[in-house]
Design a protein around this motif. Sequence first.
Motif, PDB file in Angstrom:
ATOM      1  N   LEU A  92       0.965  -1.266   0.018  1.00  0.00           N
ATOM      2  CA  LEU A  92      -0.017  -0.009  -0.116  1.00  0.00           C
ATOM      3  C   LEU A  92       0.693   1.333   0.071  1.00  0.00           C
ATOM      4  O   LEU A  92       0.297   2.257  -0.394  1.00  0.00           O
ATOM      5  N   SER A  93       2.084   1.217   0.458  1.00  0.00           N
ATOM      6  CA  SER A  93       3.114   2.181   0.532  1.00  0.00           C
ATOM      7  C   SER A  93       4.317   1.600   0.830  1.00  0.00           C
ATOM      8  O   SER A  93       4.443   0.233   0.711  1.00  0.00           O
ATOM      9  N   SER A  94       5.411   2.197   0.947  1.00  0.00           N
ATOM     10  CA  SER A  94       6.792   1.870   1.051  1.00  0.00           C
ATOM     11  C   SER A  94       6.796   0.857   2.400  1.00  0.00           C
ATOM     12  O   SER A  94       7.716  -0.196   2.632  1.00  0.00           O
ATOM     13  N   THR A  95       5.932   1.233   3.550  1.00  0.00           N
ATOM     14  CA  THR A  95       6.161   0.678   4.801  1.00  0.00           C
ATOM     15  C   THR A  95       4.841  -0.356   5.277  1.00  0.00           C
ATOM     16  O   THR A  95       4.677  -0.589   6.303  1.00  0.00           O
ATOM     17  N   ILE A  96       3.903  -0.170   4.323  1.00  0.00           N
ATOM     18  CA  ILE A  96       2.531  -0.586   4.867  1.00  0.00           C
ATOM     19  C   ILE A  96       2.186  -1.850   3.716  1.00  0.00           C
ATOM     20  O   ILE A  96       2.137  -1.301   2.317  1.00  0.00           O
ATOM     21  N   HIS A  97       1.882  -3.094   4.261  1.00  0.00           N
ATOM     22  CA  HIS A  97       1.371  -4.075   3.278  1.00  0.00           C
ATOM     23  C   HIS A  97       0.204  -4.520   3.630  1.00  0.00           C
ATOM     24  O   HIS A  97      -0.178  -4.467   4.958  1.00  0.00           O
ATOM     25  N   LEU A  98      -0.901  -4.742   2.721  1.00  0.00           N
ATOM     26  CA  LEU A  98      -2.015  -5.645   3.056  1.00  0.00           C
ATOM     27  C   LEU A  98      -1.631  -7.235   2.759  1.00  0.00           C
ATOM     28  O   LEU A  98      -1.064  -7.242   1.678  1.00  0.00           O
ATOM     29  N   VAL A  99      -2.237  -7.995   3.657  1.00  0.00           N
ATOM     30  CA  VAL A  99      -1.624  -9.445   3.492  1.00  0.00           C
ATOM     31  C   VAL A  99      -2.624 -10.139   3.703  1.00  0.00           C
ATOM     32  O   VAL A  99      -3.219 -10.461   4.749  1.00  0.00           O
ATOM     33  N   PRO A 100      -3.251 -10.780   2.453  1.00  0.00           N
ATOM     34  CA  PRO A 100      -4.169 -12.093   3.019  1.00  0.00           C
ATOM     35  C   PRO A 100      -3.379 -13.390   2.908  1.00  0.00           C
ATOM     36  O   PRO A 100      -2.461 -13.402   2.616  1.00  0.00           O
ATOM     37  N   ARG A 101      -4.064 -14.360   3.615  1.00  0.00           N
ATOM     38  CA  ARG A 101      -3.456 -15.470   4.060  1.00  0.00           C
ATOM     39  C   ARG A 101      -4.392 -16.489   4.221  1.00  0.00           C
ATOM     40  O   ARG A 101      -5.561 -16.440   4.599  1.00  0.00           O
ATOM     41  N   VAL A 102      -3.949 -17.657   3.880  1.00  0.00           N
ATOM     42  CA  VAL A 102      -4.783 -18.982   4.211  1.00  0.00           C
ATOM     43  C   VAL A 102      -3.844 -20.010   4.842  1.00  0.00           C
ATOM     44  O   VAL A 102      -2.612 -19.984   4.309  1.00  0.00           O
ATOM     45  N   GLY A 103      -4.023 -20.820   5.739  1.00  0.00           N
ATOM     46  CA  GLY A 103      -3.444 -21.520   6.419  1.00  0.00           C
ATOM     47  C   GLY A 103      -4.281 -22.709   6.949  1.00  0.00           C
ATOM     48  O   GLY A 103      -5.226 -23.005   6.938  1.00  0.00           O
ATOM     49  N   TYR A 104      -3.445 -24.035   7.286  1.00  0.00           N
ATOM     50  CA  TYR A 104      -3.926 -24.994   8.169  1.00  0.00           C
ATOM     51  C   TYR A 104      -3.385 -25.159   9.200  1.00  0.00           C
ATOM     52  O   TYR A 104      -2.347 -25.515   9.415  1.00  0.00           O
ATOM     53  N   GLN A 105      -4.101 -25.383  10.384  1.00  0.00           N
ATOM     54  CA  GLN A 105      -3.818 -25.533  11.673  1.00  0.00           C
ATOM     55  C   GLN A 105      -4.106 -26.990  11.946  1.00  0.00           C
ATOM     56  O   GLN A 105      -5.127 -27.481  12.134  1.00  0.00           O
ATOM     57  N   TYR A 106      -2.990 -27.894  11.908  1.00  0.00           N
ATOM     58  CA  TYR A 106      -3.190 -29.235  12.453  1.00  0.00           C
ATOM     59  C   TYR A 106      -2.848 -29.402  13.932  1.00  0.00           C
ATOM     60  O   TYR A 106      -1.539 -29.352  14.116  1.00  0.00           O
ATOM     61  N   MET A 107      -3.588 -29.815  14.955  1.00  0.00           N
ATOM     62  CA  MET A 107      -3.166 -29.904  16.206  1.00  0.00           C
ATOM     63  C   MET A 107      -3.067 -31.699  16.479  1.00  0.00           C
ATOM     64  O   MET A 107      -3.849 -32.381  16.044  1.00  0.00           O
TER      65      MET A 107
END
Length: 621
Positions: A561-576
Amino acid sequence: MLISAGNFSVRRLITIERTLVTLVTLVSLSSNVFAQEDVLRPYDKKKTTRQDSVRVDISPSKTSRFQSMVRVGVEGGINANFASRTVTGTLSTSPLMVLESGSGVSPVFGIYAEVQPWQSIALCVRVLYDAKKFGAEKTDVIEDCPIIEPISGSVIGYRLASLNSTYTTSVSYVTISPALRWTPFDHFFVQAGPVVQLAVGSISSTITETMDPSELCQFYTRGVASKEISTTTTEDPVPSTRFGVDVGIGYAFSIASWIELVPRIGYQWMFTPYTNAGTGLDDSSQYSNGLTTFTTSEGSLRSLQATLSLWFVLLLRLYTSLFVRERSMKIRFMMLLISIVGVTTTWAQEDVLRPKGRPGSVVTSSPKSSSKGLTWRLGLEAGINYSMTSRDITGSSSTSIFQTFASGSGVSPLFGVYVEVALSKSISLGGRFLYDMKSVHGSKSDVIRDCSVDDGSGGFTTVPATINADYTNKISYITINPLLRFSITDGLFAHIGPVVQVAASNIESTLNQSVDPNETCRFIDAAGQYTLTSTSSTTTATASPTTRFGLDVGLGYMIPLSSTIHLVPRVGYQYMFTEYDAGVKVTDNTQAVTNPPERTVEISKGSLNSLQASLSLWFTL
């Protein structure tokens, strides 16, 4: 000879030039040191020792300047809670006597800010989400136990039975704690200040009674027999605002010039109780000893805290002596001019005398880059869990209501903070700290169980009936997820790391049963009345185990979004690797009349894994 003399003159000029450049450069580099001293009067009237010359004195009359530090940070940790109250008016063997004391562990997290105008004194404030959870167990409880007639489901008598009584209480606060921080030694500090706590939500209390294994008596809840029964109550926190003091010690480890890792231990001594005094009726032995009126005193609640903070340091150089500032202004201006001349001379040296460079030298197009140190990022994260659970059910028929619990899934929120340090362009070490809510739901539409039908003459007959059953389980965790993040392409990354989850709530289970609309039968409630076409029951149990371990794998993309700000979409899997509840054995008497005998059903521990989708906002520091 003229040529030799000319060469000799050029060499002398070059030598003189190099000498001047060296002297100017040395002066330029040491200008800050010279600016600190009185170069016009380098020696005071009385001699000073070497030790005196380097001693730091922050008194306004002697010190030319001091550093005022502003710190902001994030803090997380645990409370060790201690509660006590007095219960009077009932028997010493009453299950209510368990309420007299309690202890437990719960999470605490929030933000920290301070300003340090003096070398060893700082003014600070902690703003925390401060969860409190505590409980206790009493093993010598004696209580009336109902004797149930299996066909009618009616109570035909009572007898005394031995059982265990446990309770858990949870309440949460927003804690505001301004304090004075004193650093008597390097890095080691002491904090002290008032505490204000504002209640968030209700006080939830659960009393669980468990029959001694040797007892033949059982509890019956809507026709289902078990060795354990739980009762959950909620009440508004009164008083809703509490006051106290907080005293703590800590140590600030310097990770870099602008970041500190700070472990801290403190004690919250609250003057205000967490609940008021009250009275009630104890009916646990009403048939053997009659109803008794009991009284509970105000409840005290205090906490020992252990936390870990990450402080980000901002330096503000404040000059406290206008006289020294004015006295050194001319000297600093002269040093600045010398620095500019020295640097300019260094840049111009080769261009003026050797515009084409030294013979055989290589001219580079850009200067050599210097190291900028480690890159740190701090972020906020929010998203959803799609949680999935499964367990083994053995000993029951395929149409048993207990088969409903074999599997489930559901959606629930998560939110927290993210911190990382970039070790290289493609590898970073980070950590996610989340409030991680889990909710799963399962249903079964072909359950068959005994159901009562009015025979029209004041009695009833028991017939098999088809019902619908569904359940919901809810629990919340504080999730700690250290991770290794590596870039796949520009923006796209993957990460992997262990997961530690600490239970932040009890397991709340709700079971609903609905009679098929085509059926004519109805349930019978505890008062012997026919109910409508559905029944429901909610139970609360302490999370067991309270700590779970697993592995998290994820993919994300950094959108600048700027030199110091990022928008971060993420997908992950939590295996317990660790289950979220304990296995249990229960008696299935739901078809004791139409399909006897009663069956012993084993319900295994439940697995709980989650697919996560979240959106973060990362700030590069």
